[in-house]
Scaffold this active site. Sequence first.
Site, mmCIF file in Angstrom:
data_model
loop_
_atom_site.group_PDB
_atom_site.id
_atom_site.type_symbol
_atom_site.label_atom_id
_atom_site.label_comp_id
_atom_site.label_asym_id
_atom_site.label_seq_id
_atom_site.Cartn_x
_atom_site.Cartn_y
_atom_site.Cartn_z
ATOM 1 N N ALA A 114 0.836 -1.206 0.000
ATOM 2 C CA ALA A 114 0.000 0.000 0.000
ATOM 3 C C ALA A 114 0.869 1.255 0.000
ATOM 4 C CB ALA A 114 -0.944 -0.008 1.199
ATOM 5 N N ARG A 168 -16.784 12.770 -26.553
ATOM 6 C CA ARG A 168 -17.444 13.611 -25.554
ATOM 7 C C ARG A 168 -18.754 12.948 -25.119
ATOM 8 N NH1 ARG A 168 -14.684 17.937 -24.406
ATOM 9 N NH2 ARG A 168 -13.511 18.987 -26.029
ATOM 10 N N GLU A 215 -7.305 17.628 -5.150
ATOM 11 C CA GLU A 215 -6.709 17.647 -6.493
ATOM 12 C C GLU A 215 -6.305 16.246 -6.925
ATOM 13 O OE1 GLU A 215 -5.913 18.601 -10.058
ATOM 14 O OE2 GLU A 215 -6.461 20.259 -8.726
ATOM 15 N N ASP A 243 -16.312 18.109 -14.409
ATOM 16 C CA ASP A 243 -16.731 19.405 -13.854
ATOM 17 C C ASP A 243 -16.928 19.327 -12.343
ATOM 18 O OD1 ASP A 243 -16.664 20.415 -16.412
ATOM 19 O OD2 ASP A 243 -18.847 20.416 -16.686
#
EC number: 2.7.1.107
Length: 124
Positions: free
Chosen positions: A15, A88, A71, A97
Amino acid sequence: MTKNGTKGFSRLINATRFTFKGLIAAWKNEEAFRLEVLGLLCILPLAIWLASSYLQFALLLGSGLVVVIVELINSAIEAVVDRIGEERHELSGRAKDMGSAAVFLALILTAIIWIAVVFDRFSG
């Protein structure tokens, strides 16, 4: 026992290795991650100077770490979406988004905490 058959200390070592692999991948491939880590390192001396208690220091540092953590999650979402396909799709765009919005909200949280600590420090 896990899927790959490791358990106990071996699982912990694996890990840890995967964790560093992920951090290295983010550093190499994600400019936003690099900027946020460098930003965190730059504000660290300011946090040390500004904080008047260990709790304030933990809030200042922790809020910056939250941005970096979110992030990483956003980058993981983007990588999975990009892996699925180049075309897309509404759901792919929505996922990206939302990840971006999560980073934005983490930045707002960080700003609120820093402003509160500054006001507390210099209000008397």
